[in-house]
Scaffold this active site. Structure first.
Site, short mmCIF file in Angstrom:
data_model
loop_
_atom_site.label_atom_id
_atom_site.label_comp_id
_atom_site.label_asym_id
_atom_site.label_seq_id
_atom_site.Cartn_x
_atom_site.Cartn_y
_atom_site.Cartn_z
N GLN B 237 46.53 34.81 47.26
CA GLN B 237 45.96 33.69 46.52
C GLN B 237 46.45 32.36 47.09
O GLN B 237 46.03 31.30 46.62
CB GLN B 237 46.33 33.79 45.03
N ARG B 384 46.76 35.47 35.05
CA ARG B 384 45.63 34.68 34.58
C ARG B 384 46.07 33.56 33.64
O ARG B 384 45.56 33.40 32.52
CB ARG B 384 44.59 35.54 33.88
N CYS B 385 47.06 32.80 34.08
CA CYS B 385 47.47 31.66 33.28
C CYS B 385 48.26 30.72 34.17
O CYS B 385 48.68 31.09 35.25
CB CYS B 385 48.33 32.07 32.09
N GLU B 757 41.47 30.46 32.93
CA GLU B 757 42.63 31.10 32.32
C GLU B 757 42.71 30.85 30.82
O GLU B 757 43.36 31.61 30.10
CB GLU B 757 43.89 30.62 33.04
#
Lengths: 287, 803, 161
Positions: B237, B384-385, B757
């Protein structure tokens, strides 16, 4: 996750498969749908030197009638059970329960015979066979024999199937009129094994239960037939009190394993809930 | 010759710019099986790597025997820590200021730790060889519970840190202690508590979970010994950060390191870190001079690469009797596993956890986070945050509910009373964050109206009054504020590199364009949405704008995609780069139209001479001129690069409401309804936003209702396949209802805030609140996740609600 | 443990290869035939990313041996479009935003195309059941359901020639 090396055999007949089993002994495993065996091999928990694939034996597949008995080839897959008109008319429990097994793709590979012969208490067909009064046709070096489902399951991964035998067919008498049936399966998600499951077949005669079979899935080292629970209702009216007695009797024989689905206390309680729900559904259908 | 001029709105529609639900540019390859994921990459002469892993959680390596493995035909090498030692690559620095073993150096610290690697002709031989490597261990006592880890006589886990009384984040007070990090003002918080009539407290554990993208981690490392160049295709990522780290570790100049993130099959934070497997594959490629592929299997993925959460939290609120919050105090024990390998901005070992005052106006607040080593896999990534925001939101939303129950105030009403009011923005929280914008009250009312909240509460009251009801009904309400878009380089860096992001745009002579960014899409649809920003800024149809990311040889340096930072940071860089081009284009257009720049108006796709619609030059006209005959004194060409260092974070928010029905016999929870209102500021592509929200809600559902990574006393991870680790299917997944308000970010060039997110961050406490709310009438203020049927049934039983 | 010679018709093309008996169908397709559309997600037959058609039924190719496909017809996502015309499920996933990262998509498409043969006019619940052997981490399934509905409508309107 890569399976270890093995030799592959694809017999074209049951006799050929049995001969291979005899010849190769305990180093060989039968390959049916493969959805239990291949993952075990990929994890290298199972390392057979030979796989004998039963998928190329036409006589092992299909559903037909022998008089009033439905004969299901052991290599018949779950989706064929679901699609079968014969089963829908004669043994409707089976196709209905098969929808609760695994997922659509796996049901294209998973076979009724593999599910039964594996002896895994988490599999669904053992309890279903018990309540259907099924018989299993086994073929070994000395020919065929037929055994009752009742008594076939000896323990986890242990059955009456001998090392050199192949399960050929499952024979199930057609349901009588006024039969009711249900399979209740509590599971965490699609594709999971049961946290607890209960299969019921019963018949009513007026307000009385005139025939009853209760089978339990995944709440003991093997599938159970809850005979004392059956006795609590056989010949009795279908009252809340009698249901409660049956539930208590069923719960009494459970011996579930502790795992992420729940502890023994939960699974035992859930076995009770599943029994109650299956009884109620079956009774309502038996009218 | 006078052509009819196409109306502006039609021209605008043909651009498919900001605000359009443009179908995705990415999809053509994915729906035809032509995606290019890392395991799809095959290079000539490529070898395959597999990893020998520890079956035990804590022990000394007595002996490693490679002989049987090396004897297998097709095996090229078996490497252990001893082989990496001469290269000083047996340990590596982590992003959190710790070191982590690349291959276990004399000791293993967690089950499935990397012990040796094997390199073979194909993955089948590699798997056989990995099994053939014999490792003998001496078992050591295992520490699983972080509280146990801090006991005075707890086993020493990190012998390599012996004598180190301070770490990257200050003093270490115990041999298994990593750091203690504080934010806020403890004295002020204490004073608020001392004066407050109402105090509530709650302990909660946010369990360890795993992001579990459908594609596992992997790489193909290819060192060219002739050119001295290293190319690595990797599921990352943050490819540019990987390049910098790989250069630092390997000594290969950064100019000779090329990192390519190809198509990525989901990241969710799992693919931010730099894992031993990557380092080993690179080393193997350098040593053997051949490309080496390493692809994790699913068990390795769940067991060893990047867990998330595992926060043990104690929250306290001080309040008035009518529910106005006066103070917040939080203490956290954070289980970081065997190595501190969290992926947070350098200065923040607990990420942005200090957003935990939430959407509320709280005058005094303090939090303290204590990081601890245990015999578990390292990680602590942002699943996912934005960094630790999920934990923060969970904490405050739980605490507000606890307070509401204590005071018998409705859970919506207590939020109304405590929200930061619209006129207070920009609002500086007690932790020092400046919330750029927000408008919480109308959003709350919109949701309450949409679901007819009073009717739901009435139905719940009736259900509770019926002792024979087969179900319990719960209503969860959450009003979350996120902090995303890390971040301003004065606060945020990774290994010293500021967390800016970048964009380079080139307009071609014939008016089409290419743009490259430092981020990397993993399903968010950057190739679609980034083009929409440029389309609106420059009047070029998005269809002819190519977007490229992920190749460090062509893309400008950026910090990557995680923490909802792509739109807030790279999205801003895109707009700013486009505006540089726009400014130059205006000069060219003025020259072409023989007017001064100030006489030009911009309209959709063209510069017009003010007052005369027939005199204009489109951006395509300008592009041709820029290459054909630029005005005297201007450089030819039409391109720009912009590195955007955001002045602040962005603060998306949302109001979520969930209704559950719990089966009192089995403990199964049915999600009857889930209503999600999100405010992410300017909406670039509503279709993609909605898709992202569906996905985030579904991941939140999985976390709240089933995901868990339980360990037994020996440190064995129970449930490391998808049989046990809960990824819901279409059958279990609820149907989602979505809604929105729009409160643009005042400091972002296009007002966008980031969205993907929020639904994860916001939904988890919502599901949790709904389940707890079903038990509120019997005095339950909190239940730890996950809410599996088994665990909920235990709660039912404990409170005499099971039937 | 000698290799076995197998003949498999993949996407209409006859392929003959010698494979180790333990070669999984997914690896045969991806490594041997370079058909990398089907993916490996879980390896234990839970995720469905490896779904292909074998003799007309949906199968998880990670839990299927290549040797078992001797003589079989296999269709992968690469064979779904017909002479450059997208299959209705491919179009549906595109139009209804039924994919994000794309990793589960080939398996989803293969399953969806087969499911619509089993049940051409499904309800939403039937779609969810029919697709329950395929996991997606990105979409939350809502748009996948819509994509299958789109494809069902399209196939009903213009039955495949």
């Amino acid at each position: 996750m890569i399976p270890p090396k093995f030799d592959y055999h694809a017999p074209k007949s049951v006799a050929e498969a049995v001969a291979l089993l005899e010849q190769l002994g305990s180093e060989a495993k039968l390959l049916a749908g493969g959805h239990s065996l291949l993952p075990m091999m990929k994890l290298r928990f199972a390392q057979p030197e030979h796989l004998i694939d039963l998928n190329r034996i036409p006589e092992l597949r299909g559903i037909c009638l022998d008089g009033d008995t439905v004969v299901i080839g052991a290599m018949t897959v779950e989706n064929e059970l679901i699609a079968s008109e014969v089963l829908r008319e004669r043994v409707p429990l089976l196709g209905e329960a098969a929808r609760l097994i695994a997922d659509p793709q796996v049901r294209n590979r998973g076979t009724i015979g593999g599910d039964i012969a594996h002896g895994d208490p988490g599999n669904d067909h053992p309890a279903l066979s018990l309540v259907c009064d099924a018989q299993f046709v086994l073929q070994g070096p000395n020919g065929r024999r037929t055994v009752d489902a009742h008594g076939f399951f000896l323990g986890t991964y242990m059955t009456q199937l001998e090392e050199s035998e192949v399960m050929v067919a499952i024979r199930i008498p057609s349901f009588a009129t006024h039969s009711g049936w249900a399979y209740e399966k509590l599971k965490r998600k699609t594709g999971d094994w049961a946290t607890a499951g209960c299969a019921v077949v019963l018949r009513r005669s007026g307000d009385v239960v005139s025939h009853i079979r209760i089978g339990l899935t995944n709440v003991a080292p093997t599938a159970l037939r809850a005979e004392a629970a059956e006795q609590a209702l056989l010949g009795q009216p279908f009252t809340d009190e009698n249901i409660a007695r049956a539930v208590a009797a069923a719960i009494a024989i459970t011996d579930p394993a502790d795992d992420l689905r729940g502890d023994p206390e939960y699974k035992t309680a859930m076995a009770g809930v599943m029994v109650k729900r299956a009884l109620n559904t079956a009774w309502a259908r038996s009218a | 010759m006078s052509a009819v001029i196409q109306p502006a709105d039609e021209r605008e529609a043909s651009l498919a710019g900001i605000g359009v639900s443009r179908l995705r540019k990415e999809d053509a390859r994915f729906i035809q099986g032509k995606g290019n994921y890392v395991d799809d990459i095959k290079l000539p002469g490529m070898l395959h790597m597999d990893i020998v892993r520890s079956p035990i959680a804590h022990g000394r390596i007595k002996r490693i025997n490679k002989e049987a493995a090396l004897a297998i035909p097709g095996v090229h090498a078996v490497l252990t820590a001893d082989d990496l030692k001469p290269l000083k690559l047996h340990w590596m620095p982590t992003l959190a200021g710790d070191v982590a073993a690349v291959l276990a150096d004399e000791k293993v610290h967690f089950q499935m730790q990397e012990v040796a690697i094997v390199i073979a002709d194909d993955r089948y031989i590699a798997a056989d060889a990995a099994e053939a490597v014999e490792v003998e261990y001496e078992e050591l006592p295992v520490v699983i519970d972080p509280y146990d880890a801090l006991l005075p006589d707890a086993p020493v886990l990190r012998e390599d840190l012996a004598g180190k009384t301070s770490g990257a984040h200050g003093p270490r007070e115990h041999h298994n202690h990593i750091f203690t990090w504080d934010a806020g003002d403890l004295a002020a918080a204490d004073a608020a508590f001392a004066a407050a009539p109402i105090k509530v407290e709650q302990h909660m554990h946010y369990p360890r979970v795993h992001p579990c993208p459908l594609e596992t981690c992997g790489c193909v490392a290819s060192f060219d010994p002739i050119r001295g160049e290293l190319t690595t295709y990797i599921t990352s990522q943050a490819p540019h950060v990987v390049r910098t780290v790989v250069s630092m570790l390997s000594g290969v100049p950064e100019s000779k390191v090329r990192i390519v993130s190809p198509d990525i099959g989901g990241g969710f934070g799992n693919k931010v870190g730099i894992y031993p497997g990557y380092v080993c594959a690179i080393v193997a490629s350098i040593v053997l001079g051949r490309p080496v592929k390493w692809i994790e299997d699913r068990i390795e993925n769940i067991s060893s690469t990047a867990f998330a959460r595992d926060y043990h939290m104690d929250g306290q609120l001080a309040a008035t009797e009518d529910g106005k919050i006066l103070g917040l105090k939080v203490n956290v024990v954070a289980d970081h596993g065997a190595f501190d390998a969290c992926a947070d901005p350098t200065k923040f070992p607990a990420g942005l956890f200090h957003i935990c005052s939430g959407s509320y106006d709280i005058a005094a607040a303090h939090c303290s986070v204590k990081g601890v080593y245990t015999n578990k896999a390292p990680g602590g990534v942002a699943y996912r945050c934005s960094f630790r925001v999920t934990e923060a939101v969970y904490l405050i939303e739980r605490m507000v509910d606890v307070l509401a129950q204590r005071l018998n105030i409705d859970k919506a009403e207590i939020r109304r009373r405590n929200f930061i009011r619209k006129e207070q923005f920009p609002y500086t929280s007690a932790f020092g964050f400046e919330y750029d914008s927000g408008d919480y009250h109308p959003a709350l009312e919109k949701v309450l109206d949409a679901v007819d909240y009073p009717a739901l509460r009435a139905e719940q009251a009736a259900r509770r009054a019926d002792p024979n009801s087969p179900t319990l009904m719960g209503i969860g309400l959450v009003s979350f504020t996120e902090i995303v878009g890390a971040g301003p380089s004065k606060m945020c860096d990774i290994l010293g590199v500021g967390m800016f992001d970048s964009c380079e745009i080139r307009i071609h002579p014939t008016g089409s364009a290419i743009a490259r960014m430092g981020t990397i899409t993993q399903g968010q649809g950057h190739q679609t949405t980034y083009a929409q920003i440029i389309a609106t800024e420059l009047g070029i149809p998005s269809e002819v704008i190519q977007v490229e990311e992920g190749d460090t040889s062509t893309a400008p340096y950026g910090l990557g995609t995680y923490g909802s930072r792509s739109t807030p940071v790279a999205g801003a860089a895109i707009a700013m780069a486009a505006r540089k081009i726009h400014a130059k284009a205006r000069k060219i257009a003025a020259h072409m139209l023989e007017v001064s720049e100030s006489d030009l108006d911009w309209e959709v796709d063209r510069f017009k001479v003010r007052g005369d619609d027939s005199k204009f030059k489109t951006m395509a006209d300008v592009a041709w001129q820029a290459y054909h005959q630029p005005p005297a004194g201007l450089e030819p060409g039409l391109e720009a690069v912009h590195y955007y260092d955001p002045p602040n974070f962005t603060f998306p928010f949302g109001i979520y409401l969930c209704v559950v029905d719990i089966d009192r016999a089995t403990g199964e929870t049915k999600i009857r309804r889930f209503y999600a209102l999100d405010d992410c500021g300017t909406r670039i592509n509503p279709m993609i936003i909605e898709g992202q929200i569906h996905g985030g809600l579904t991941e939140g559902f999985a976390v709240a209702m089933g995901q868990q990574m339980p360990f037994d006393a020996q440190g064995n991870l129970l449930g490391n396949t998808l049989m046990d680790y809960f990824l819901p299917t279409a059958v279990e997944t609820p149907k989602w209802e979505t809604d929105y308000t729009v409160t643009p970010s005042p400091h972002h060039p296009i007002g966008a805030k980031g969205v993907a997110e929020s639904p994860h961050v916001g939904s988890i406490p919502t599901f949790n609140a709904a389940v707890v709310d079903a038990f509120a009438h019997v005095g339950v203020t909190h239940l730890d996740m996950p809410h599996t049927a088994f665990r909920v049934w235990q709660a039912l039983k404990a409170h005499n609600l099971a039937i | 443990m000698a290799k076995k010679l197998i003949s498999v018709t993949v996407n209409g093309k006859l392929e003959e290869r010698a494979v180790e008996p333990r070669t999984l169908l997914i690896h045969f397709l991806r490594e041997e035939l370079n058909l990398t559309g089907a993916h490996i997600g879980c390896e234990t037959s839970h995720c469905g990313a490896c779904t292909v058609d074998v003799d007309g039924v949906s199968v998880k190719s990670c839990t299927h041996l290549a040797v078992q496909c001797d003589g079989a017809h296999v269709t992968t996502v690469e064979g779904l479009a017909n002479k450059g015309v997208l299959h209705a499920v491919q179009e549906g996933f595109y139009k209804e935003h039924g994919l994000q990262c794309g990793f589960c998509t080939p398996g989803m498409l293969m399953r969806a195309s087969n499911f619509l043969k089993e049940n051409p006019n499904p309800s939403e619940d039937e779609i969810r059941m029919g697709m329950s052997g395929n996991l997606c981490r990105c979409t939350g399934y809502q748009n996948i359901v819509k994509a299958v509905q789109y494809a069902a409508r399209k196939l009903q309107e213009a039955p495949a020639a």
